[in-house]
Design a protein around this motif. Structure first.
Motif, PDB file in Angstrom:
ATOM      1  N   SER A  98      70.601 -40.998 -16.809  1.00  0.00           N
ATOM      2  CA  SER A  98      70.706 -39.424 -17.406  1.00  0.00           C
ATOM      3  C   SER A  98      71.252 -38.847 -15.791  1.00  0.00           C
ATOM      4  O   SER A  98      70.866 -39.190 -14.898  1.00  0.00           O
ATOM      5  CB  SER A  98      69.979 -39.020 -17.826  1.00  0.00           C
ATOM      6  OG  SER A  98      70.089 -37.866 -18.187  1.00  0.00           O
ATOM      7  N   ARG A 116      70.547 -35.775 -16.325  1.00  0.00           N
ATOM      8  CA  ARG A 116      69.600 -34.742 -16.366  1.00  0.00           C
ATOM      9  C   ARG A 116      68.563 -35.124 -15.288  1.00  0.00           C
ATOM     10  O   ARG A 116      67.852 -36.157 -15.650  1.00  0.00           O
ATOM     11  CB  ARG A 116      68.976 -34.596 -17.666  1.00  0.00           C
ATOM     12  CG  ARG A 116      70.184 -34.380 -18.763  1.00  0.00           C
ATOM     13  CD  ARG A 116      69.686 -34.606 -20.195  1.00  0.00           C
ATOM     14  NE  ARG A 116      70.587 -34.184 -21.177  1.00  0.00           N
ATOM     15  CZ  ARG A 116      70.309 -32.983 -21.826  1.00  0.00           C
ATOM     16  NH1 ARG A 116      69.563 -32.250 -21.721  1.00  0.00           N
ATOM     17  NH2 ARG A 116      71.137 -32.843 -23.009  1.00  0.00           N
ATOM     18  N   SER A 117      68.156 -34.144 -14.253  1.00  0.00           N
ATOM     19  CA  SER A 117      67.318 -34.559 -13.399  1.00  0.00           C
ATOM     20  C   SER A 117      66.076 -33.703 -13.566  1.00  0.00           C
ATOM     21  O   SER A 117      65.229 -33.967 -12.614  1.00  0.00           O
ATOM     22  CB  SER A 117      68.035 -34.097 -11.942  1.00  0.00           C
ATOM     23  OG  SER A 117      68.335 -32.768 -11.795  1.00  0.00           O
ATOM     24  N   ASP A 126      63.434 -33.433 -18.776  1.00  0.00           N
ATOM     25  CA  ASP A 126      64.205 -34.616 -19.495  1.00  0.00           C
ATOM     26  C   ASP A 126      63.758 -35.851 -19.304  1.00  0.00           C
ATOM     27  O   ASP A 126      63.595 -36.693 -20.231  1.00  0.00           O
ATOM     28  CB  ASP A 126      65.352 -34.451 -18.723  1.00  0.00           C
ATOM     29  CG  ASP A 126      65.914 -33.036 -19.226  1.00  0.00           C
ATOM     30  OD1 ASP A 126      66.231 -32.657 -20.305  1.00  0.00           O
ATOM     31  OD2 ASP A 126      66.790 -32.337 -18.071  1.00  0.00           O
ATOM     32  N   ALA A 127      63.201 -36.366 -18.195  1.00  0.00           N
ATOM     33  CA  ALA A 127      62.527 -37.519 -17.936  1.00  0.00           C
ATOM     34  C   ALA A 127      61.482 -37.762 -19.046  1.00  0.00           C
ATOM     35  O   ALA A 127      61.478 -38.930 -19.477  1.00  0.00           O
ATOM     36  CB  ALA A 127      62.175 -37.742 -16.317  1.00  0.00           C
ATOM     37  N   TYR A 159      63.527 -44.483 -16.222  1.00  0.00           N
ATOM     38  CA  TYR A 159      64.400 -43.476 -16.233  1.00  0.00           C
ATOM     39  C   TYR A 159      65.028 -43.326 -15.266  1.00  0.00           C
ATOM     40  O   TYR A 159      64.114 -43.099 -14.065  1.00  0.00           O
ATOM     41  CB  TYR A 159      63.524 -41.982 -16.899  1.00  0.00           C
ATOM     42  CG  TYR A 159      64.504 -40.836 -17.059  1.00  0.00           C
ATOM     43  CD1 TYR A 159      65.038 -40.560 -18.532  1.00  0.00           C
ATOM     44  CD2 TYR A 159      64.935 -40.112 -16.042  1.00  0.00           C
ATOM     45  CE1 TYR A 159      65.647 -39.567 -18.626  1.00  0.00           C
ATOM     46  CE2 TYR A 159      65.584 -38.882 -16.259  1.00  0.00           C
ATOM     47  CZ  TYR A 159      66.076 -38.706 -17.624  1.00  0.00           C
ATOM     48  OH  TYR A 159      66.827 -37.529 -17.632  1.00  0.00           O
ATOM     49  N   VAL A 197      68.080 -41.415 -12.830  1.00  0.00           N
ATOM     50  CA  VAL A 197      68.804 -40.123 -12.543  1.00  0.00           C
ATOM     51  C   VAL A 197      70.366 -40.521 -11.831  1.00  0.00           C
ATOM     52  O   VAL A 197      69.984 -41.072 -10.792  1.00  0.00           O
ATOM     53  CB  VAL A 197      68.065 -39.093 -11.784  1.00  0.00           C
ATOM     54  CG1 VAL A 197      69.078 -37.720 -11.880  1.00  0.00           C
ATOM     55  CG2 VAL A 197      66.922 -38.576 -12.653  1.00  0.00           C
ATOM     56  N   TYR A 210      72.835 -42.762  -8.954  1.00  0.00           N
ATOM     57  CA  TYR A 210      71.622 -43.560  -8.366  1.00  0.00           C
ATOM     58  C   TYR A 210      71.956 -44.797  -7.448  1.00  0.00           C
ATOM     59  O   TYR A 210      73.238 -44.986  -7.388  1.00  0.00           O
ATOM     60  CB  TYR A 210      70.873 -44.196  -9.667  1.00  0.00           C
ATOM     61  CG  TYR A 210      72.226 -44.869 -10.757  1.00  0.00           C
ATOM     62  CD1 TYR A 210      72.724 -45.996 -10.379  1.00  0.00           C
ATOM     63  CD2 TYR A 210      72.392 -44.235 -11.730  1.00  0.00           C
ATOM     64  CE1 TYR A 210      73.627 -46.511 -11.169  1.00  0.00           C
ATOM     65  CE2 TYR A 210      73.419 -44.886 -12.386  1.00  0.00           C
ATOM     66  CZ  TYR A 210      74.103 -45.974 -12.349  1.00  0.00           C
ATOM     67  OH  TYR A 210      75.066 -46.462 -13.183  1.00  0.00           O
TER      68      TYR A 210
END
Length: 229
Positions: free
Chosen positions: A86, A88-89, A93-94, A105, A107, A110
């Motif tokens: 994702s 989304r950081s 969200d994680a 998960y 981010v 990566y």
């Protein structure tokens, strides 16, 4: 494709990222199936259960979160590791991804090296033989590096197909495998083999496992398949 290769389902809607990821995974020796959206992913899962799913969060038609939720609520797929990717950081969200059932998960952007390490970690947990780890069940021990099987103090002689069958059963003791699932894991999806062939090789494996005494550890589940224990 070798039936011993771990099978990874890669679900990523961005073509360039999907191909780069697939290239790196295949370079590591994995059998990679690609899906460009969540609906296609669920169709591929219905065809053949993967060993691991790498799943992008933001996708059209069916989001990664929803695919993960569906996988983790089904009896036959709940134990398949899911690595969520994702952009989304935020911590919230994680947490949401992990609470949905994702096993890891990652981010974006990566490190490819880090992602490959995380893939190996998840596979080591559910397919230790694929990473060289010994498999044990009661008095049965299988050493994939030396390609040896022992029961108590006796070394067992197994044919190559019976060996692969035993690896599959040992990696998930108690799980019931249908004949079709065993065909996928042991012979591979690309090879046509009659399901009755599974019964023949299970009978040979039973004979090998009990050649020096001891109870038959393989359980037949009528109408469903076979399980170890």
């Amino acid at each position: 494709m070798s039936a011993d290769q771990p099978q990874i389902l890669l679900v990523e809607d961005e073509p360039a990222q999907r191909e780069v990821l697939a290239y790196n995974l295949e370079s590591e020796g994995y059998d990679v199936r690609r899906a460009e959206n969540g609906e296609e992913a669920m169709l591929l899962v219905a065809e053949a259960l993967p060993d691991l799913v790498i799943l992008d969060w933001m996708m059209p038609l069916l989001s990664g979160i929803e695919v993960c939720r569906q996988l983790k609520t089904r009896e036959d797929t709940r134990n398949i590791p899911v690595i969520m990717l994702s952009a989304r950081s935020e911590e919230v969200d994680a947490v949401r991804g992990l609470e949905t059932g994702a096993d890891d998960y990652v981010v974006k952007p990566y490190s490819m090296r880090e992602l490959m390490a995380r893939v190996r970690t998840q596979l080591r947990r559910i397919r230790p033989a694929a990473t060289g780890g010994q498999l044990c069940y009661q008095d049965i021990t299988l050493d994939p590096e030396r390609h040896r099987v022992n029961r108590a103090t006796q070394e067992l002689k197994l044919g190559p197909t019976e060996y692969r069958l035993l690896v599959t059963l040992l990696e998930r003791p108690g799980r019931v495998f249908s004949r079709d699932q065993l065909l996928d894991h042991v012979w591979g999806r690309d090879i046509f083999v009659d399901t009755r062939t599974v019964d023949v090789h299970i009978a040979r494996l039973r004979k090998a496992l009990t050649q020096h005494g001891g109870d038959d550890p393989i359980r037949t589940v009528r109408g469903a398949g076979y399980a170890l224990g």
